[in-house]
Write an enzyme that holds these catalytic residues in place. Structure first.
Site, short mmCIF file in Angstrom:
data_model
loop_
_atom_site.label_atom_id
_atom_site.label_comp_id
_atom_site.label_asym_id
_atom_site.label_seq_id
_atom_site.Cartn_x
_atom_site.Cartn_y
_atom_site.Cartn_z
N HIS A 35 0.78 -0.69 -0.05
CA HIS A 35 -0.03 -0.37 -0.05
C HIS A 35 0.80 1.04 0.06
CE1 HIS A 35 -3.76 -2.30 0.62
NE2 HIS A 35 -2.92 -2.66 1.63
N GLU A 140 -6.79 -13.75 5.17
CA GLU A 140 -7.14 -12.25 4.17
C GLU A 140 -9.11 -12.37 4.18
OE1 GLU A 140 -4.85 -8.43 3.85
OE2 GLU A 140 -3.71 -10.31 2.53
N ASP A 166 -9.63 -6.50 5.40
CA ASP A 166 -9.78 -7.16 4.48
C ASP A 166 -11.21 -8.58 4.92
OD1 ASP A 166 -8.63 -5.77 3.04
OD2 ASP A 166 -6.80 -6.71 2.69
#
Length: 259
Positions: A35, A140, A166
């Site tokens: 990210h 996730e 997530d």
């Protein structure tokens, strides 16, 4: 059973953040390439600094970018966080990138920063580096929760992590890490992982009380306590509020004086 604190790095680009983390008592830094726009070179410089001063230095590559893993490990990372692991096959692919043969497919490199570029017999180097390298696989999804025990059983996987952000999105309860389905998933994965003699860590928890509840369910007491972007926002918010309050007080004082 030892409580540990980890700091996520997504914005900082210099080794200063590593030294600050050490001064403040953090034990682990994890560098987020999934990210952020950070380069591999910067991530490796941060990881090398962390190792040099005694912190674990894990890197989270972009989603299943197995081609980057060898370069990160050769560049000084002491661990890899492999994302979006949903099956045992996914876990085996991550192992293949992190482990030397015969357990994996990692390419040989005779001189490594983890060993201060000391040349040593290849067999010894492989043994030492393999022992030092941590592979954390990140579950996730609902599918990953169902397959948790099979994932944990894969040779070469050290830590299993559950990403609640997530996972909550997938389960339709986004932003509710204490939702009954989330807590049930944590309980299931903790038991499954423990049956394989391994440990579970959990990310996406911001409340220490909630974290303690998860530890009681069997989650390892490794807290993902902070990430640099959130720290900056909190500090900037607080500093702005302080100065606005001061300016309001000053303006009120001036109006009173003029009266």
């Amino acid at each position: 059973g030892q409580s540990l604190l980890s700091l996520g790095i997504r914005t900082a680009r210099t080794p200063d953040i590593i030294r600050m983390a050490a001064t403040c008592g953090y034990d682990v830094v994890w560098i987020d390439l999934e990210h952020s726009t950070m380069s591999l070179e910067t991530a490796c410089l941060l990881a090398q600094t962390a190792r040099d001063i005694g912190l674990a230095a894990w890197v989270r590559p972009p989603e299943q970018d197995y081609g980057a893993i060898g370069r990160l490990l050769d560049g000084g990372a002491s661990g890899i966080i492999a994302t979006h692991i949903a099956t045992a096959d996914d876990a085996r692919k991550a192992v293949a990138s992190c482990r030397y043969p015969p357990r994996g497919e990692r390419s040989q490199n005779a001189l490594l920063p983890q060993l201060a570029f000391e040349r040593m017999p290849a067999a010894k180097r492989v043994e030492v580096i393999d022992r030092q390298t941590v592979l954390q696989v990140l579950i996730e999804s609902e599918e990953g929760v169902r397959n948790a025990e099979a994932i944990a059983a894969v040779d070469g996987v050290d830590l299993i992590a559950l990403g609640l952000n997530d996972l909550s999105s997938q389960l339709g309860c986004i932003g509710q890490p204490r939702h009954p389905e989330i807590m049930s998933g944590c309980r299931h994965v903790a038991k499954a992982v423990r049956r394989q003699g391994k440990q579970l860590v959990v990310g996406g928890v911001t409340d220490p009380e909630h974290f303690n509840e998860l530890v009681e369910l069997g989650v390892a007491p490794l807290a993902f306590a902070a990430i640099d972007t959130e720290i900056l926002i909190e500090a900037l918010d607080g500093r702005a509020a302080k100065w606005r309050a001061g300016q309001t007080s000053l303006n009120t004082h001036d109006r009173t004086s003029q009266s």
